[in-house]
Design a protein around this motif. Structure first.
Motif, mmCIF file in Angstrom:
data_model
loop_
_atom_site.group_PDB
_atom_site.id
_atom_site.type_symbol
_atom_site.label_atom_id
_atom_site.label_comp_id
_atom_site.label_asym_id
_atom_site.label_seq_id
_atom_site.Cartn_x
_atom_site.Cartn_y
_atom_site.Cartn_z
ATOM 1 N N PRO A 1 0.815 -1.227 0.000
ATOM 2 C CA PRO A 1 0.000 0.000 0.000
ATOM 3 C C PRO A 1 0.846 1.273 0.000
ATOM 4 C CG PRO A 1 -0.342 -1.266 2.038
ATOM 5 C CD PRO A 1 0.649 -2.034 1.211
ATOM 6 N N LEU A 2 0.360 2.277 -0.714
ATOM 7 C CA LEU A 2 1.002 3.589 -0.730
ATOM 8 C C LEU A 2 0.128 4.560 0.058
ATOM 9 C CD1 LEU A 2 3.070 5.709 -1.677
ATOM 10 C CD2 LEU A 2 1.755 5.937 -3.803
ATOM 11 N N LEU A 3 0.713 5.176 1.084
ATOM 12 C CA LEU A 3 -0.023 6.111 1.945
ATOM 13 C C LEU A 3 0.625 7.491 1.873
ATOM 14 C CD1 LEU A 3 -0.320 3.732 5.025
ATOM 15 C CD2 LEU A 3 -2.151 4.334 3.415
ATOM 16 N N LEU A 4 -0.189 8.516 2.088
ATOM 17 C CA LEU A 4 0.336 9.886 2.109
ATOM 18 C C LEU A 4 0.246 10.443 3.517
ATOM 19 C CD1 LEU A 4 -1.652 11.328 -0.943
ATOM 20 C CD2 LEU A 4 0.694 10.439 -0.974
ATOM 21 N N ASP A 5 1.297 11.137 3.962
ATOM 22 C CA ASP A 5 1.170 12.039 5.097
ATOM 23 C C ASP A 5 0.884 13.386 4.448
ATOM 24 O OD1 ASP A 5 1.530 13.997 6.996
ATOM 25 O OD2 ASP A 5 3.262 13.059 7.945
ATOM 26 N N ALA A 6 -0.416 13.729 4.403
ATOM 27 C CA ALA A 6 -0.874 14.870 3.587
ATOM 28 C C ALA A 6 -1.001 16.153 4.404
ATOM 29 C CB ALA A 6 -2.200 14.501 2.936
ATOM 30 N N SER A 7 -0.212 16.286 5.468
ATOM 31 C CA SER A 7 -0.366 17.442 6.362
ATOM 32 C C SER A 7 -0.215 18.788 5.628
ATOM 33 C CB SER A 7 0.666 17.365 7.490
ATOM 34 O OG SER A 7 0.485 16.165 8.215
ATOM 35 N N ARG A 8 0.616 18.825 4.568
ATOM 36 C CA ARG A 8 0.791 20.072 3.806
ATOM 37 C C ARG A 8 0.491 19.815 2.321
ATOM 38 N NH1 ARG A 8 4.699 19.778 7.771
ATOM 39 N NH2 ARG A 8 4.613 21.427 9.348
ATOM 40 N N PHE A 9 -0.615 19.122 2.068
ATOM 41 C CA PHE A 9 -0.964 18.702 0.703
ATOM 42 C C PHE A 9 -1.190 19.889 -0.234
ATOM 43 C CE2 PHE A 9 -5.435 19.763 0.122
ATOM 44 C CZ PHE A 9 -5.784 20.115 1.411
ATOM 45 N N ALA A 10 -1.767 20.981 0.286
ATOM 46 C CA ALA A 10 -2.087 22.124 -0.582
ATOM 47 C C ALA A 10 -0.803 22.864 -0.968
ATOM 48 C CB ALA A 10 -3.065 23.060 0.118
ATOM 49 N N GLU A 11 0.103 22.989 -0.004
ATOM 50 C CA GLU A 11 1.389 23.634 -0.306
ATOM 51 C C GLU A 11 2.165 22.792 -1.310
ATOM 52 O OE1 GLU A 11 3.180 24.495 3.544
ATOM 53 O OE2 GLU A 11 1.587 25.942 4.002
ATOM 54 N N ASN A 12 2.080 21.467 -1.166
ATOM 55 C CA ASN A 12 2.741 20.587 -2.133
ATOM 56 C C ASN A 12 2.162 20.827 -3.528
ATOM 57 O OD1 ASN A 12 4.696 18.099 -2.038
ATOM 58 N ND2 ASN A 12 3.097 17.555 -3.508
ATOM 59 N N ALA A 13 0.847 20.904 -3.606
ATOM 60 C CA ALA A 13 0.195 21.092 -4.914
ATOM 61 C C ALA A 13 0.626 22.416 -5.542
ATOM 62 C CB ALA A 13 -1.322 21.041 -4.746
ATOM 63 N N TYR A 14 0.693 23.464 -4.723
ATOM 64 C CA TYR A 14 1.084 24.763 -5.266
ATOM 65 C C TYR A 14 2.516 24.715 -5.810
ATOM 66 C CZ TYR A 14 1.970 29.647 -5.961
ATOM 67 O OH TYR A 14 2.296 30.839 -6.558
ATOM 68 N N LEU A 15 3.409 24.097 -5.043
ATOM 69 C CA LEU A 15 4.818 24.048 -5.470
ATOM 70 C C LEU A 15 4.988 23.174 -6.714
ATOM 71 C CD1 LEU A 15 6.464 23.852 -1.923
ATOM 72 C CD2 LEU A 15 6.451 25.837 -3.459
ATOM 73 N N VAL A 16 4.196 22.119 -6.847
ATOM 74 C CA VAL A 16 4.233 21.298 -8.066
ATOM 75 C C VAL A 16 3.837 22.146 -9.275
ATOM 76 C CG1 VAL A 16 3.059 19.415 -9.306
ATOM 77 C CG2 VAL A 16 3.844 19.058 -6.954
ATOM 78 N N ARG A 17 2.760 22.916 -9.114
ATOM 79 C CA ARG A 17 2.309 23.781 -10.210
ATOM 80 C C ARG A 17 3.386 24.802 -10.580
ATOM 81 N NH1 ARG A 17 -1.713 27.636 -8.788
ATOM 82 N NH2 ARG A 17 -2.479 28.050 -10.878
ATOM 83 N N ALA A 18 4.010 25.366 -9.554
ATOM 84 C CA ALA A 18 4.991 26.424 -9.799
ATOM 85 C C ALA A 18 6.271 25.880 -10.423
ATOM 86 C CB ALA A 18 5.307 27.139 -8.481
ATOM 87 N N ARG A 19 6.562 24.584 -10.192
ATOM 88 C CA ARG A 19 7.864 24.059 -10.612
ATOM 89 C C ARG A 19 7.785 23.072 -11.764
ATOM 90 N NH1 ARG A 19 10.738 23.514 -4.591
ATOM 91 N NH2 ARG A 19 10.207 25.648 -4.006
ATOM 92 N N SER A 20 6.605 22.801 -12.299
ATOM 93 C CA SER A 20 6.573 21.930 -13.477
ATOM 94 C C SER A 20 5.584 22.484 -14.500
ATOM 95 C CB SER A 20 6.224 20.483 -13.100
ATOM 96 O OG SER A 20 4.955 20.426 -12.515
ATOM 97 N N ALA A 21 6.096 22.709 -15.707
ATOM 98 C CA ALA A 21 5.292 23.314 -16.773
ATOM 99 C C ALA A 21 4.049 22.475 -17.036
ATOM 100 C CB ALA A 21 6.143 23.425 -18.035
ATOM 101 N N GLU A 22 4.215 21.162 -16.943
ATOM 102 C CA GLU A 22 3.104 20.267 -17.264
ATOM 103 C C GLU A 22 1.877 20.517 -16.376
ATOM 104 O OE1 GLU A 22 4.178 16.218 -16.529
ATOM 105 O OE2 GLU A 22 2.162 15.491 -17.033
ATOM 106 N N HIS A 23 2.123 20.838 -15.105
ATOM 107 C CA HIS A 23 1.001 20.965 -14.172
ATOM 108 C C HIS A 23 0.588 22.414 -13.936
ATOM 109 C CE1 HIS A 23 1.033 16.731 -13.556
ATOM 110 N NE2 HIS A 23 2.330 16.758 -13.279
ATOM 111 N N ALA A 24 1.338 23.369 -14.526
ATOM 112 C CA ALA A 24 1.048 24.786 -14.304
ATOM 113 C C ALA A 24 -0.399 25.167 -14.654
ATOM 114 C CB ALA A 24 2.045 25.649 -15.061
ATOM 115 N N PRO A 25 -0.984 24.588 -15.733
ATOM 116 C CA PRO A 25 -2.354 25.014 -16.058
ATOM 117 C C PRO A 25 -3.425 24.491 -15.095
ATOM 118 C CG PRO A 25 -1.277 23.913 -17.945
ATOM 119 C CD PRO A 25 -0.444 23.664 -16.731
ATOM 120 N N ARG A 26 -3.099 23.545 -14.257
ATOM 121 C CA ARG A 26 -4.117 22.971 -13.365
ATOM 122 C C ARG A 26 -4.304 23.835 -12.113
ATOM 123 N NH1 ARG A 26 -4.211 17.736 -15.614
ATOM 124 N NH2 ARG A 26 -2.142 16.978 -16.143
#
Ligand code: F0G
Length: 458
Positions: A208-233
């Motif tokens: 099983p793969l589990l997440l410790d998602a305590s800062r999930f929104a900050e992770n999502a923002y940084l993914v968008r900011a640092r990868s062109a592929e996800h920037a439009p989402r």
């Protein structure tokens, strides 16, 4: 894009204390030179943690009033459950009072003695729960050269996981955990590509793969900011991409729940959820409140909607970056790239005249307090070093870091400018800052209760 600023105005204010130099010294001496023991009434700016220290919005304070305090089946739980289901896609939602309660329930029931939990990095309390179950916590962070900025420094070392799964210890692996963002690694994000690669390995080996998602929104923002592929989402869409890859998550909602207390477990598998619910009743409370008041669940439901708002997240990330630049201009060696929840400074480099056994991170943190009643966390040898069993000097931590954590929506730009000015005064006299020695310490987690003294006398 317009210049960034706080995307809120202030409705309720709280005065902050301004102890003078004599009061600061007296408070630090009385605390045994340990900032955890200094009362908040003697702190001007408190950057000890971003956990449970958020300012709630007007909408959250209003939500508190509609809290339903029924013991079972409260409306507040329905609202909380709906928001968490929509955000994560996981049907089974269990509230708990904070992150470590979730870890304790989930990991204690999942792991058998001798089994392995593998993570990009287990947070301290996660590791403690794994070890309490008699299992072993193994960290496999992606290798990063010191001071080399990489966009996804929070990633798991997938090649190392692959080798481990195929090796003699492979059969011992009971779960893989991605901590998003990776707090112990400077709050750096985990990329979607890394989560996908981890998922593939987990599926291949039935782990099983589990997440410790305590800062999930900050992770999502940084993914968008640092990868062109996800920037439009949207941040919500990116967060969902990662939730979709895992079997479930837990979270301390004292971070991205933007509230002062709360946590959750959310899972796909109803049979597993039933097992955990039994444990929840034993240690937290009935499954529709899980150790929280109904009103807390309402405030959290609202906080979880606000935390994924793009304007909020942009402010969160940009203000951390702006603050890091200010600290750098003040003469501090700042770790890059910055994440969202904190700025990290290399006190070992700033106080190059001190050996790790002379606790440079503690020395720097205490000096900041003496200079301006600013409180930060030491993440050096006091926290991560180990007393030498033979009674010799401490086994030092790998680095002498100090964390300036950023409570959500609490401090304005001028508060942070004050901190940078205090830091500049300390940097200017770095060579004269004394080291410390531990006078009294207890076993594990010694940083909370230890007493210290400066070398060369008080
Ligand atoms: N997981 C992560 C990634 C955390 O950062 C924390 C807490 C926890 C779990 C535990 O949650 O405190 O609600 O029981 N981190 C705080 C910090 C204490 O200062 O970084 P909790």
């Amino acid at each position: 894009m317009p210049p960034f600023m706080e995307p809120f105005r202030i409705k309720a204010v709280e005065p902050i204390p301004f102890p003078d130099a004599g009061q600061r010294r007296a408070a630090l001496v009385a605390a045994g030179f340990n900032l955890f023991r200094v009362p908040a009434s003697a702190i001007t700016i408190d950057l000890l943690t971003d956990s449970g220290t958020s300012a709630m919005s007007a909408a959250q304070w209003s939500a508190l009033f509609s809290g339903d305090e029924s013991y079972a089946g409260a409306r507040s739980f329905d609202r909380f459950e709906r928001v968490v289901r929509e955000l994560t896609g996981y049907p089974e939602v269990l509230p708990v009072h904070q992150g470590r309660a979730a870890e304790r329930i989930l990991l204690h029931r999942l792991l058998e003695p001798g089994e392995l939990s593998v993570a990009n990095t287990h947070f301290d309390s996660t590791r403690a729960s794994v070890e309490a179950a008699g299992a072993e916590a193994l960290d496999l962070p992606v290798p990063v050269e010191d001071d080399t900025p990489v966009p996804f420094g929070g990633d798991l070392d997938v090649a190392a996981l692959d080798r481990l799964l195929h090796g003699p210890d492979g059969a011992r692996i009971r779960c893989v955990v991605l901590t998003i963002t990776n707090n112990a690694r400077g709050g750096q994000p985990v990329s979607v590509a890394n989560a996908e690669a981890t998922r593939r390995l987990c599926t291949e080996h039935g782990v099983p793969l589990l997440l410790d998602a305590s800062r999930f929104a900050e992770n999502a923002y940084l993914v968008r900011a640092r990868s062109a592929e996800h920037a439009p989402r949207t941040p919500r869409e990116v967060a969902r991409l990662i939730f979709d890859l895992a079997d479930g998550c837990w979270a301390s909602l004292k971070k991205d729940g933007i509230a002062n207390i709360g946590g959750l477990i959310a899972l796909r598998d109803p049979a597993l959820a039933t097992r955990y619910r039994d444990q929840l009743i034993e240690t937290e409370g009935f499954p529709t409140y899980g150790g929280l008041a109904g009103r807390d669940l309402d405030a959290l439901a609202q906080g979880l909607l606000e935390v994924v708002e793009p304007a909020y997240l942009r402010y969160r990330a940009e203000s951390a970056l702006w603050f890091a630049d200010l600290l750098e201009q003040a003469g501090l060696p700042v770790l890059r790239p910055t994440g969202c929840h904190a700025v990290y400074v290399d006190a070992g480099r700033l106080l190059g005249h001190l050996r790790p056994q002379e606790l440079p991170a503690t020395a720097f943190a205490n000096e900041l307090y003496l200079a301006g009643a600013v409180r930060v966390t030491e993440l050096g040898t006091l926290v991560f070093g180990r007393p030498d069993p033979a009674g010799g000097p401490d086994v030092p931590a790998p680095r002498e870091l100090v964390r300036f954590a950023l409570p959500r929506r609490v401090y304005t730009a001028s508060h942070l400018r004050y901190v940078a000015e205090v830091a500049e005064q300390v940097a200017a006299k770095a060579a004269a800052v004394p080291g410390y020695r531990i006078v009294r310490q207890t076993g594990a987690l010694r940083q909370f209760a230890a007493t210290l003294e400066p070398l060369g006398g008080t």
